[in-house]
Write a protein that holds these residues in place. Structure first.
Motif, PDB file in Angstrom:
ATOM      1  N   PHE A  46     -18.131  39.618 -41.697  1.00  0.00           N
ATOM      2  CA  PHE A  46     -17.270  39.378 -41.593  1.00  0.00           C
ATOM      3  C   PHE A  46     -16.018  39.187 -40.811  1.00  0.00           C
ATOM      4  O   PHE A  46     -15.927  41.218 -40.488  1.00  0.00           O
ATOM      5  N   THR A  47     -15.223  38.371 -40.416  1.00  0.00           N
ATOM      6  CA  THR A  47     -13.695  39.028 -39.459  1.00  0.00           C
ATOM      7  C   THR A  47     -12.425  38.435 -40.674  1.00  0.00           C
ATOM      8  O   THR A  47     -12.506  37.716 -41.526  1.00  0.00           O
ATOM      9  N   VAL A  48     -11.171  39.326 -40.198  1.00  0.00           N
ATOM     10  CA  VAL A  48     -10.207  38.970 -40.856  1.00  0.00           C
ATOM     11  C   VAL A  48      -9.173  39.288 -40.309  1.00  0.00           C
ATOM     12  O   VAL A  48      -8.620  40.092 -38.905  1.00  0.00           O
ATOM     13  N   GLY A  49      -9.154  38.286 -39.466  1.00  0.00           N
ATOM     14  CA  GLY A  49      -7.858  38.065 -38.251  1.00  0.00           C
ATOM     15  C   GLY A  49      -8.710  39.381 -36.936  1.00  0.00           C
ATOM     16  O   GLY A  49      -9.822  38.454 -36.415  1.00  0.00           O
ATOM     17  N   ASP A  50      -7.599  40.440 -36.627  1.00  0.00           N
ATOM     18  CA  ASP A  50      -8.681  40.547 -35.251  1.00  0.00           C
ATOM     19  C   ASP A  50      -9.163  41.343 -35.488  1.00  0.00           C
ATOM     20  O   ASP A  50     -10.361  42.457 -34.690  1.00  0.00           O
ATOM     21  N   THR A 103     -11.102  48.188 -36.524  1.00  0.00           N
ATOM     22  CA  THR A 103      -9.947  46.723 -35.921  1.00  0.00           C
ATOM     23  C   THR A 103     -10.144  47.178 -34.227  1.00  0.00           C
ATOM     24  O   THR A 103      -9.304  46.564 -33.757  1.00  0.00           O
ATOM     25  N   GLY A 104     -11.298  47.948 -33.480  1.00  0.00           N
ATOM     26  CA  GLY A 104     -11.113  47.881 -32.150  1.00  0.00           C
ATOM     27  C   GLY A 104     -11.001  49.242 -31.630  1.00  0.00           C
ATOM     28  O   GLY A 104     -11.163  49.793 -31.105  1.00  0.00           O
ATOM     29  N   PRO A 221      -3.399  52.493 -39.491  1.00  0.00           N
ATOM     30  CA  PRO A 221      -3.131  51.863 -39.024  1.00  0.00           C
ATOM     31  C   PRO A 221      -3.946  50.685 -39.068  1.00  0.00           C
ATOM     32  O   PRO A 221      -4.871  50.445 -39.638  1.00  0.00           O
ATOM     33  N   GLY A 222      -2.534  49.380 -40.198  1.00  0.00           N
ATOM     34  CA  GLY A 222      -3.464  48.139 -40.736  1.00  0.00           C
ATOM     35  C   GLY A 222      -3.836  48.530 -42.052  1.00  0.00           C
ATOM     36  O   GLY A 222      -3.682  47.433 -42.286  1.00  0.00           O
ATOM     37  N   PHE A 223      -3.768  49.343 -42.975  1.00  0.00           N
ATOM     38  CA  PHE A 223      -3.102  49.315 -44.457  1.00  0.00           C
ATOM     39  C   PHE A 223      -2.319  49.853 -45.247  1.00  0.00           C
ATOM     40  O   PHE A 223      -1.359  50.899 -44.578  1.00  0.00           O
ATOM     41  N   GLY A 243      -3.750  40.380 -37.897  1.00  0.00           N
ATOM     42  CA  GLY A 243      -3.313  38.772 -37.376  1.00  0.00           C
ATOM     43  C   GLY A 243      -2.858  38.521 -38.259  1.00  0.00           C
ATOM     44  O   GLY A 243      -1.413  38.756 -39.238  1.00  0.00           O
ATOM     45  N   ASN A 244      -2.715  37.305 -38.279  1.00  0.00           N
ATOM     46  CA  ASN A 244      -2.049  36.753 -39.923  1.00  0.00           C
ATOM     47  C   ASN A 244      -2.929  36.241 -40.997  1.00  0.00           C
ATOM     48  O   ASN A 244      -2.313  36.040 -42.110  1.00  0.00           O
ATOM     49  N   SER A 245      -3.755  37.426 -41.376  1.00  0.00           N
ATOM     50  CA  SER A 245      -4.324  37.605 -42.239  1.00  0.00           C
ATOM     51  C   SER A 245      -4.972  39.006 -43.131  1.00  0.00           C
ATOM     52  O   SER A 245      -4.104  39.515 -42.603  1.00  0.00           O
ATOM     53  N   SER A 246      -4.966  38.192 -44.320  1.00  0.00           N
ATOM     54  CA  SER A 246      -4.809  39.836 -44.883  1.00  0.00           C
ATOM     55  C   SER A 246      -6.055  40.177 -45.958  1.00  0.00           C
ATOM     56  O   SER A 246      -7.140  38.869 -46.574  1.00  0.00           O
ATOM     57  N   LEU A 247      -6.513  40.947 -46.361  1.00  0.00           N
ATOM     58  CA  LEU A 247      -7.565  41.084 -47.140  1.00  0.00           C
ATOM     59  C   LEU A 247      -7.374  42.130 -48.169  1.00  0.00           C
ATOM     60  O   LEU A 247      -6.375  43.188 -47.356  1.00  0.00           O
ATOM     61  N   LEU A 248      -7.398  41.968 -50.227  1.00  0.00           N
ATOM     62  CA  LEU A 248      -7.047  43.171 -50.467  1.00  0.00           C
ATOM     63  C   LEU A 248      -8.621  43.866 -51.131  1.00  0.00           C
ATOM     64  O   LEU A 248      -9.684  43.045 -51.929  1.00  0.00           O
ATOM     65  N   PHE A 249      -8.527  45.223 -51.164  1.00  0.00           N
ATOM     66  CA  PHE A 249      -9.731  45.614 -51.817  1.00  0.00           C
ATOM     67  C   PHE A 249      -9.190  46.600 -52.168  1.00  0.00           C
ATOM     68  O   PHE A 249      -9.013  47.740 -52.601  1.00  0.00           O
ATOM     69  N   TRP A 250      -9.776  46.114 -53.829  1.00  0.00           N
ATOM     70  CA  TRP A 250      -9.466  46.455 -54.842  1.00  0.00           C
ATOM     71  C   TRP A 250     -10.232  47.206 -56.230  1.00  0.00           C
ATOM     72  O   TRP A 250      -9.790  47.865 -56.825  1.00  0.00           O
ATOM     73  N   GLY A 251     -11.355  47.770 -55.406  1.00  0.00           N
ATOM     74  CA  GLY A 251     -11.261  48.953 -55.644  1.00  0.00           C
ATOM     75  C   GLY A 251     -12.311  48.111 -57.195  1.00  0.00           C
ATOM     76  O   GLY A 251     -12.910  47.303 -57.246  1.00  0.00           O
TER      77      GLY A 251
END
Length: 326
Positions: A46-50, A103-104, A221-223, A243-251
Motif C-alpha cells: 500500500f502507499t503512504v504519500g510518496d 521511499t524511492g 529519512p522520513g522516520f 508527502g501529506n500523509s503519515s503512518l504510525l508503526f506502533w509495535g
C-alpha cells in the motif's frame, strides 16, 4: 478501466456468442484437486504519500488465554464475535507482522520477524521479502520496536550471522541498555533468562552499525521515533511522514485485535510493566482518534492497517480497505 453503460451493454451482447462457443458440457469440472493445506506468502503493498509500504506476515502465535490479565471468557467471546473471531483451543490467534518501506531512495524494514526462534507457525518474513522481490542485502535500515524474539529473531540466520549485511540497526537506547545489563540478567528468574540471550544473540552482530535512539528523534529519512514504554522499557513506535500523509508503526501497543480495542486495560504476561502498558495504549489510541491517524502494528490482524475510533469508554478498529492500485 471505468465501467459505464456502453461497456456493460457491449459485454452483455457478447454473452450469447460465448455460450455457443462453450457448450454447457464443457463447463463441467470432472476432476478434484488436492487441497494446498497452507497459505501463500503473506505480502500486501500500500502507499503512504510518496512511500510504498509492504506488509510482511511472519506467521502466527496462539496466545493462551491464561496469559491475559483481566480475561473474562464471556466478555472475550462477545468482543471477538464482533470481529468475526473466536478462540482456538483456549488461545487467541495473533499475527506477527513486519513492514518494508520503500521511499524511492532507501529501503527500511520495521521489525524482522522470528526466524527459527519460535516454532513452525512463524519465520516466514524472509520468504515474504523474496516474494516481494527484495534481497536482505538491499535493506538500508532496520528499525526495531523492541528486542523480543518475535521482532529481532529474523536479524540473524541459523549460524548467528547478520541477515541484513548492509543495514544499520536502530533501536532505543533504553531497550538496548536493559537487555545488555548483566546485573538485570543475573537478577531475573532463570526461566526468563533465555529472552536476554536471544535479544543479545540477534542484535550483537550489528554492533558496528548500531544507532541508539533517545526520545523523539529522526531515526532515518522520513522516520521519527516515539517512545511507547510499558511492554518493554524501551518499546518504541515509528512515525512515517511522506508527502501529506503519515503512518504510525506502533509495535506491540496492541497484541489482540479482537480483544484489546474493546478491553484496553487487558494486558498479557509479556508486558513488563502492565500498568504502564495500559496507560501507553490508551494514550496512543486517544491520539490516533484525535488525529485520525493511520496506524499499523506487529500484531494487528494482517495486513494490520487501519484507524482507531472511540466506542464509549473503549475503542474499535476499522481496517483499511484493500488498495487496488499503487
Amino acid at each position: 478501466m471505468t465501467i459505464n453503460r456502453r461497456h456493460f451493454l457491449q459485454g452483455a451482447a457478447a454473452l450469447p456468442a460465448a455460450a455457443a462457443i462453450f457448450p454447457a458440457t464443457a463447463r463441467q469440472a470432472s476432476a478434484s484437486a488436492p487441497k494446498a493445506g497452507q497459505q501463500v506468502p503473506g505480502v500486501y503493498r500500500f502507499t503512504v504519500g510518496d512511500a510504498e509500504v509492504t506488509a510482511l506476515l511472519d506467521g502466527h502465535i496462539d496466545l493462551g488465554t491464561q496469559l491475559i490479565s483481566g480475561y473474562d471468557a464471556d466478555k472475550a467471546a462477545t468482543a471477538m464475535a464482533r470481529n468475526m473471531q473466536s478462540t482456538v483451543n483456549d488461545a487467541v490467534r495473533i499475527p506477527v507482522n513486519g513492514y518494508l518501506v520503500n521511499t524511492g531512495d532507501r529501503l527500511t524494514l520495521i521489525d524482522a520477524g522470528t526466524a527459527q526462534l519460535m516454532g513452525p507457525t512463524l519465520g516466514n518474513l524472509g520468504a515474504g521479502l523474496a516474494a516481494a522481490g527484495v534481497k536482505p542485502a538491499d535493506i538500508d535500515t532496520v528499525l526495531l520496536t523492541h528486542m523480543h524474539p518475535d521482532h529481532s529473531g529474523g536479524l540473524v540466520d541459523a549460524e548467528g550471522n547478520a541477515v541484513f549485511e548492509n543495514a544499520e540497526l536502530a533501536v532505543a537506547k533504553a531497550e538496548w541498555d536493559f537487555w545488555y545489563d548483566d546485573a538485570i540478567l543475573a537478577g531475573v528468574p532463570e526461566g526468563n533468562q533465555p529472552f536476554f540471550h536471544m535479544a543479545r544473540n540477534t542484535t550483537s552482530p550489528y554492533r558496528n552499525r548500531l544507532k541508539l535512539i533517545e526520545g523523539e528523534a529522526e531515526v532515518a529519512p522520513g522516520f521519527s521515533s516515539l517512545p511507547l514504554p510499558g511492554h518493554t522499557p524501551g518499546h518504541t513506535g515509528f512515525m512515517l511522514n511522506s508527502g501529506n500523509s503519515s503512518l504510525l508503526f506502533w509495535g506491540d501497543v496492541i497484541h489482540m485485535t479482537g480483544l484489546q480495542f474493546a478491553h484496553p486495560d487487558w494486558t498479557i504476561a509479556y508486558d513488563m510493566d502492565p500498568a504502564q502498558t495500559a496507560e501507553t495504549r490508551r494514550k496512543m489510541m486517544d491520539q490516533a482518534v484525535a488525529d485520525n491517524l493511520l496506524v499499523t502494528g506487529a500484531h494487528i490482524d494482517f495486513p494490520g492497517l487501519g484507524r482507531v475510533h472511540r466506542d464509549g469508554d473503549a475503542y474499535r478498529y476499522q481496517a483499511a480497505p484493500w488498495q487496488y492500485a499503487l
